[in-house]
Scaffold this motif. Sequence first.
Motif, short mmCIF file in Angstrom:
data_model
loop_
_atom_site.label_atom_id
_atom_site.label_comp_id
_atom_site.label_asym_id
_atom_site.label_seq_id
_atom_site.Cartn_x
_atom_site.Cartn_y
_atom_site.Cartn_z
N LYS A 79 0.88 -1.17 0.00
CA LYS A 79 0.00 0.00 0.00
C LYS A 79 0.91 1.22 0.00
CE LYS A 79 -4.05 1.98 0.51
NZ LYS A 79 -4.99 2.00 -0.58
N GLU A 120 1.34 5.50 -0.54
CA GLU A 120 0.72 6.83 -0.57
C GLU A 120 1.56 7.78 -1.40
OE1 GLU A 120 0.34 8.03 3.49
OE2 GLU A 120 -0.90 6.31 4.02
N ASP A 170 0.15 9.45 -7.99
CA ASP A 170 -1.07 9.96 -8.62
C ASP A 170 -0.97 10.21 -10.13
OD1 ASP A 170 0.50 12.19 -8.64
OD2 ASP A 170 -0.74 13.36 -7.28
N GLY A 187 -3.96 2.78 -4.86
CA GLY A 187 -2.76 3.17 -4.12
C GLY A 187 -1.91 1.97 -3.76
N TYR A 227 7.82 8.11 -2.19
CA TYR A 227 6.48 7.69 -1.78
C TYR A 227 6.52 7.04 -0.41
CZ TYR A 227 6.28 8.51 -6.73
OH TYR A 227 6.44 9.09 -7.96
#
Length: 64
Positions: free
Chosen positions: A4, A6, A9, A37, A59
């Motif tokens: 996972k 974050e 984009d 994500g 990230y």
Amino acid sequence: MLLKVEGMDCAHCVRAVTEAIKAEDPQAEVVVDLNAGTVSATTILPRPRVATLVEEEGYTVAQG
């Protein structure tokens, strides 16, 4: 393995993460899902190394 992540984009994010992993394991299969994500990687690299490579690209990898 599924991470996972974050902060991803755009297409640049996909390319940066994919290239970082493939630089150490050219045979790796990497799938980045921007909506979820996540980074899914089939690789010989251990999970901690993949997480470090993703983080080195700027990230955040969720722990767990």
